[in-house]
Design a protein around this motif. Structure first.
Motif, PDB file in Angstrom:
ATOM      1  N   ILE B 291      18.177  38.106  52.775  1.00 16.56           N
ATOM      2  CA  ILE B 291      18.156  39.129  51.726  1.00 16.56           C
ATOM      3  C   ILE B 291      19.578  39.333  51.266  1.00 16.56           C
ATOM      4  CG2 ILE B 291      17.862  41.594  51.281  1.00 16.56           C
ATOM      5  CD1 ILE B 291      15.319  41.513  52.893  1.00 16.56           C
ATOM      6  N   TYR B 292      19.765  39.316  49.969  1.00 14.97           N
ATOM      7  CA  TYR B 292      21.120  39.515  49.482  1.00 14.97           C
ATOM      8  C   TYR B 292      21.172  40.609  48.417  1.00 14.97           C
ATOM      9  CZ  TYR B 292      19.674  36.535  45.562  1.00 14.97           C
ATOM     10  OH  TYR B 292      19.027  36.002  44.479  1.00 14.97           O
ATOM     11  N   THR B 293      22.306  41.252  48.383  1.00 16.03           N
ATOM     12  CA  THR B 293      22.623  42.136  47.267  1.00 16.03           C
ATOM     13  C   THR B 293      23.827  41.460  46.623  1.00 16.03           C
ATOM     14  OG1 THR B 293      24.172  43.380  48.603  1.00 16.03           O
ATOM     15  CG2 THR B 293      21.933  44.212  48.488  1.00 16.03           C
ATOM     16  N   PHE B 294      24.227  41.907  45.454  1.00 16.48           N
ATOM     17  CA  PHE B 294      25.384  41.222  44.917  1.00 16.48           C
ATOM     18  C   PHE B 294      26.269  42.136  44.093  1.00 16.48           C
ATOM     19  CE2 PHE B 294      23.502  41.091  40.839  1.00 16.48           C
ATOM     20  CZ  PHE B 294      22.161  40.825  41.051  1.00 16.48           C
ATOM     21  N   GLN B 295      27.450  41.613  43.861  1.00 16.93           N
ATOM     22  CA  GLN B 295      28.451  42.320  43.097  1.00 16.93           C
ATOM     23  C   GLN B 295      29.056  41.336  42.116  1.00 16.93           C
ATOM     24  OE1 GLN B 295      31.181  44.470  45.500  1.00 16.93           O
ATOM     25  NE2 GLN B 295      29.678  44.875  47.097  1.00 16.93           N
ATOM     26  N   CYS B 296      29.599  41.853  41.044  1.00 19.34           N
ATOM     27  CA  CYS B 296      30.383  41.041  40.128  1.00 19.34           C
ATOM     28  C   CYS B 296      31.802  41.586  40.198  1.00 19.34           C
ATOM     29  CB  CYS B 296      29.863  41.141  38.696  1.00 19.34           C
ATOM     30  SG  CYS B 296      28.342  40.225  38.442  1.00 19.34           S
ATOM     31  N   ARG B 297      32.700  40.838  40.778  1.00 20.90           N
ATOM     32  CA  ARG B 297      34.064  41.359  40.952  1.00 20.90           C
ATOM     33  C   ARG B 297      35.053  40.206  41.071  1.00 20.90           C
ATOM     34  NH1 ARG B 297      33.599  43.463  47.284  1.00 20.90           N
ATOM     35  NH2 ARG B 297      32.546  41.605  48.014  1.00 20.90           N
ATOM     36  N   ARG B 298      36.318  40.551  40.878  1.00 22.43           N
ATOM     37  CA  ARG B 298      37.336  39.518  41.038  1.00 22.43           C
ATOM     38  C   ARG B 298      38.653  40.151  41.459  1.00 22.43           C
ATOM     39  NH1 ARG B 298      41.223  39.741  37.027  1.00 22.43           N
ATOM     40  NH2 ARG B 298      40.598  40.082  34.862  1.00 22.43           N
ATOM     41  N   MET B 299      39.566  39.291  41.915  1.00 20.15           N
ATOM     42  CA  MET B 299      40.909  39.748  42.229  1.00 20.15           C
ATOM     43  C   MET B 299      41.661  39.961  40.917  1.00 20.15           C
ATOM     44  SD  MET B 299      41.889  37.123  45.298  1.00 20.15           S
ATOM     45  CE  MET B 299      43.378  38.035  45.760  1.00 20.15           C
ATOM     46  N   GLU B 300      42.713  40.750  40.997  1.00 18.31           N
ATOM     47  CA  GLU B 300      43.514  41.002  39.799  1.00 18.31           C
ATOM     48  C   GLU B 300      44.183  39.709  39.336  1.00 18.31           C
ATOM     49  OE1 GLU B 300      47.187  43.877  38.663  1.00 18.31           O
ATOM     50  OE2 GLU B 300      45.956  44.446  40.389  1.00 18.31           O
ATOM     51  N   ARG B 301      44.676  38.922  40.291  1.00 17.77           N
ATOM     52  CA  ARG B 301      45.168  37.572  39.993  1.00 17.77           C
ATOM     53  C   ARG B 301      44.888  36.689  41.217  1.00 17.77           C
ATOM     54  NH1 ARG B 301      49.609  40.907  40.632  1.00 17.77           N
ATOM     55  NH2 ARG B 301      50.818  40.436  42.493  1.00 17.77           N
ATOM     56  N   PHE B 302      44.875  35.376  40.963  1.00 21.39           N
ATOM     57  CA  PHE B 302      44.433  34.435  42.003  1.00 21.39           C
ATOM     58  C   PHE B 302      45.606  33.771  42.718  1.00 21.39           C
ATOM     59  CE2 PHE B 302      40.559  33.560  39.046  1.00 21.39           C
ATOM     60  CZ  PHE B 302      40.080  34.827  39.324  1.00 21.39           C
ATOM     61  N   HIS B 303      46.787  34.335  42.542  1.00 21.80           N
ATOM     62  CA  HIS B 303      47.999  33.649  42.959  1.00 21.80           C
ATOM     63  C   HIS B 303      48.951  34.715  43.459  1.00 21.80           C
ATOM     64  CE1 HIS B 303      51.773  31.350  41.345  1.00 21.80           C
ATOM     65  NE2 HIS B 303      51.666  31.283  42.646  1.00 21.80           N
ATOM     66  N   GLU B 304      49.208  34.719  44.734  1.00 25.35           N
ATOM     67  CA  GLU B 304      50.049  35.753  45.325  1.00 25.35           C
ATOM     68  C   GLU B 304      51.128  35.041  46.132  1.00 25.35           C
ATOM     69  OE1 GLU B 304      49.393  38.978  44.644  1.00 25.35           O
ATOM     70  OE2 GLU B 304      51.114  39.669  45.812  1.00 25.35           O
ATOM     71  N   GLY B 305      52.289  34.826  45.498  1.00 25.91           N
ATOM     72  CA  GLY B 305      53.372  34.125  46.178  1.00 25.91           C
ATOM     73  C   GLY B 305      52.962  32.708  46.527  1.00 25.91           C
ATOM     74  N   ARG B 306      52.931  32.422  47.821  1.00 22.60           N
ATOM     75  CA  ARG B 306      52.610  31.070  48.288  1.00 22.60           C
ATOM     76  C   ARG B 306      51.126  30.913  48.621  1.00 22.60           C
ATOM     77  NH1 ARG B 306      56.250  26.712  48.214  1.00 22.60           N
ATOM     78  NH2 ARG B 306      58.037  27.614  47.174  1.00 22.60           N
TER      79      ARG B 306
END
Lengths: 64, 535
Positions: B291-306
Motif C-alpha cells: 500500500i502506498y501513499t504519495f507526495q509530489c516534492r523536490r529538493m530546492e536544488r540537486f547539487h550541494e557542493g560535492r
C-alpha cells in the motif's frame, strides 16, 4: 485586443433562456450540475481560443 | 524456485579499502544500486570514469515497483548497451483504454508515429531492469572498466568540503571511511544522504492510499493499459490493470484516505477485491502487494557542493505517468557526461550548475503533470468531481473532451528550453528538434539514428558539405553525414530539416540538441560547443 464578446450576441434571447431552463426541467440538483458542467466543456471546446476562455473565466468570476 | 529479488546478487565482500591506513580516494562514489545509481555507474564506467557503487542491500528491488519504461529511457539504456535484453523481455504496449463506471469511454495510442526503433513503452519489473543493469556493470568490470559494486555497504556519515567528501560506511566487518571527489546520491525518496546533509525535500502530500497487487495468472486480456474511473468493483475510486512479463499483472486499487492498512493487506481481503474485479472463477498467485501513499516534492536544488542528487532522492512524483524511474534515468543521462568533462578538466566545474537548471526543469514538469493527473483521478472537491465526471461522460460520445481525460500523462522527455547550454537555433527547422530537445530517432542506412550517435559530442550533417570530425579544447566532435536521398519515407526531412535545404546539428553526449544551423561553419560549431560545456 479584447477577444471575449461581452456585447449581446444571441438572437431571440428570451427563447434561448427558455431553452436553457427547459433542458434543466425535471432534473435533480446533481443532474443539473452535471449537465451544466458538460455544457461548459462543450462550449469551451467550441470556442477553443485560450485567450477568449481566459477572459470568460475572469469575467464570470465577477472580479476586478 | 526463489524469485530473483530473493537472491543476493551482489553480496557483501570485503574490499581492500577497508584495510587501508588512510581513507582511499575515489573520483566518484554512487550511493544506491537502484535503476538510477546503476545506470549512472554504467554510463561513467563506459566513459572510463572510475566509480564505486555502494548499497546497504545486496539484492534487486523487492516487488515489481517501477514497471513502465518509456521510449526515451529505453534509448538511454540502448546507449548504455543494455536496451535489447530489456525490450526483449518486456511487454511492449502502445494502447490504453479508459473506462468510466461500466462503460469503455475511449482508447488511445501513445505512439501513432512510425519510424522509431523503440516503442512508446515497455512494461518490465524494476527487478529485471536492475538485474540487466547489474549484468551490464559486471560485463564492463570484466572488460577492465573501472567500476565496482559493493553490497552490504551502508553510508552512516557524510561530510564535505570544497575538495571532496568523506563517507563513513558500515559493513558486517565494521565501519570504514572513503574519500570521494564527487558523491552522487541515488538513494531513493527517503535519501539518507539528503538527511545527513540536512537538506529540505518539500512539496504536496496527497491524502490517498493505493493498493498494489501483483498477481501471476493466465489471463487473456490484451497488452493494453486499462484504467477505470469509478468502476462497479471499486466504487468512487479508480483502478488500473497492466501486464508485465512472466504473466504477472499489476493491479492497482485506489482506496481513499481513511483505511486500515493491515486489514487491506490481508490476502483474503485482496482476494475479495480481485474476484470482484476479475470474476469469482479466477485463479492466481499473489507475487507482491503493497500500500502506498504519495507526495509530489523536490529538493530546492540537486547539487550541494560535492554531492549531487539523482532520481527519487532529488524529486518524487505520484506513480501516475510513470515519471519516477524514467525521470531518474534522464537525470543520469544528463549528469554523466558533465561529470566526466569536469573530472577530466575539460569543462569548468560550473558546468554542473546546468545539471540543476535542466533537471529542475524536468522535475517541475513531471511534478506538474503528475499533480494534474492526481487531481483528475482523485477529485478534491465536489465541483472538481462534477467536472471530472462531465469530461468522462462526454468523452464516451464526443472526441472534444478526450484530450482532457487524465489517467496519467505518460512520461515524455523534457526539452531544455532556455538552458544556458543551448546555442543558435534555425527558424526554418522543425520545432520538435530545437536546441534543448532530445534527438528524435529515425531510420537511417544500416539501422537507427540514435544507435549511430553513442556517447560523445556529434555533428549530424544532413545534405551538408564540408563537415569533418573536429577537436575543440581536447573534446572530439564526431561527424555523422546523412543524405535525404537515403530517406525515402521522409522521416529525416520531417524531423530535422523542415523547410531548410541542409542541416547541421550539434548533438550533446546525452543526445540532446545543443545548436543547429542550415550550413556548416566551423567557427560557429566551436563557439556552440564551448557554450554547451559551460565555457
Amino acid at each position: 485586443m479584447a477577444a471575449l464578446n461581452t456585447q449581446a450576441n444571441i438572437k431571440a434571447p428570451d427563447e434561448f433562456y427558455a431553452e436553457l431552463l427547459a433542458v434543466h426541467e425535471g432534473r435533480t440538483k446533481a443532474e443539473s450540475d452535471a449537465l451544466n458542467a458538460r455544457l461548459i466543456l462543450l462550449l469551451a471546446n467550441h470556442i477553443g481560443d485560450r485567450q477568449v476562455l481566459a477572459e470568460a473565466l475572469h469575467a464570470a468570476a465577477l472580479e476586478e | 524456485m526463489s524469485k530473483i529479488f530473493e537472491v543476493p546478487l551482489y553480496p557483501y565482500q570485503r574490499s581492500a579499502d577497508q584495510d587501508a591506513e588512510t581513507p582511499v580516494r575515489h573520483p566518484v562514489v554512487v550511493v544506491g544500486a537502484g535503476p538510477v545509481g546503476l545506470a549512472l555507474a554504467v554510463d561513467l564506467a563506459m566513459q572510463d570514469v572510475p566509480v564505486v557503487v555502494i548499497d546497504e542491500n545486496d539484492k534487486v528491488s523487492r516487488g515489481s515497483r517501477a514497471i513502465c519504461f518509456a521510449k526515451r529511457p529505453l534509448e538511454i539504456l540502448d546507449r548504455l548497451g543494455c536496451g535489447d535484453p530489456m525490450v526483449e523481455k518486456g511487454v511492449v504496449w502502445n494502447l490504453g483504454k479508459v473506462y468510466f463506471d461500466e462503460r469503455q469511454v475511449f482508447g488511445f495510442n501513445l505512439l501513432p508515429e512510425q519510424g522509431h526503433k523503440r516503442p512508446a513503452f515497455i512494461n518490465l519489473q524494476q527487478y529485471y531492469v536492475e538485474q540487466y543493469l547489474v549484468g551490464r556493470l559486471r560485463q564492463l568490470e570484466a572488460e577492465g572498466k573501472p567500476v565496482e559494486l559493493r553490497g552490504g555497504n551502508k553510508v552512516i556519515n557524510l561530510s564535505q568540503d570544497e575538495a571532496g567528501a568523506e563517507l563513513t560506511i558500515s559493513t558486517a566487518d565494521g565501519p570504514y571511511r572513503l574519500h570521494a571527489d564527487w558523491v552522487v546520491a541515488c538513494d531513493g525518496a527517503a535519501s539518507p544522504v539528503r538527511t545527513m546533509l540536512g537538506l529540505d525535500f518539500t512539496g504536496r502530500v496527497f491524502e490517498d492510499n493505493f493498493l498494489i497487487a501483483d498477481v501471476v495468472m493466465e489471463a487473456k486480456f490484451p497488452t493494453e493499459r486499462w484504467f477505470w474511473f469509478d468502476p462497479p468493483f471499486n466504487r468512487g475510486q479508480s483502478a488500473l490493470l497492466h501486464k508485465q512479463p512472466d504473466n504477472v499483472w499489476r493491479i492497482d486499487f485506489q482506496l481513499g484516505w481513511d483505511i486500515d492498512r493491515d486489514e487491506e493487506l490481508k490476502p483474503e481481503n485482496i482476494d475479495k477485491r480481485l474476484k470482484a474485479m476479475l470474476g469469482e472463477e479466477i485463479s492466481y498467485e499473489l507475487e507482491w502487494s503493497s500500500i502506498y501513499t504519495f507526495q509530489c516534492r523536490r529538493m530546492e536544488r540537486f547539487h550541494e557542493g560535492r554531492v549531487l542528487f539523482a532520481g527519487d532522492s532529488a524529486h518524487q512524483v505520484s506513480p501516475f505517468g510513470a515519471r519516477g524511474a524514467n525521470s531518474g534515468l534522464q537525470d543520469t543521462d544528463n549528469l554523466a557526461w558533465k561529470l566526466k568533462l569536469v573530472i577530466d578538466g575539460k569543462a569548468p566545474i560550473t558546468l554542473l550548475k546546468s545539471y540543476d537548471a535542466e533537471r529542475l526543469q524536468g522535475a517541475d514538469e513531471n511534478i506538474l503533470n503528475s499533480s494534474r493527473s492526481t487531481d483528475f483521478i482523485t477529485p478534491k472537491s465536489e465541483i472538481s468531481r462534477i467536472f471530472r465526471d462531465a469530461v468522462l461522460d462526454l468523452s464516451e460520445r464526443y472526441e472534444a473532451t478526450r484530450p482532457m481525460v487524465n489517467s496519467g500523462r505518460l512520461s515524455v522527455p523534457c526539452t531544455y528550453d532556455g538552458s544556458p547550454l543551448n546555442g543558435p537555433d534555425c527558424a526554418t527547422m522543425p520545432e520538435r528538434t530545437r536546441p534543448g530537445s532530445p534527438m528524435v530517432d529515425a531510420p537511417v542506412p544500416g539501422g537507427w539514428l540514435l544507435d549511430q550517435l553513442g556517447t560523445g559530442f556529434h555533428l549530424l550533417a544532413i545534405d551538408s558539405e564540408g563537415t569533418d570530425t573536429l577537436r575543440v579544447d581536447g573534446i572530439e566532435v564526431r561527424c555523422l553525414d546523412l543524405s535525404t536521398s537515403d530517406d525515402a519515407i521522409g522521416h529525416l526531412r520531417q524531423r530535422y530539416l523542415g523547410n531548410a535545404a541542409a542541416a547541421v546539428y550539434l548533438v550533446r553526449p546525452d543526445q540532446h540538441v545543443a545548436a543547429r544551423w542550415d550550413h556548416y561553419d566551423a567557427a560557429a560549431v566551436k563557439a556552440a560547443l564551448r557554450k554547451a560545456i559551460g565555457r
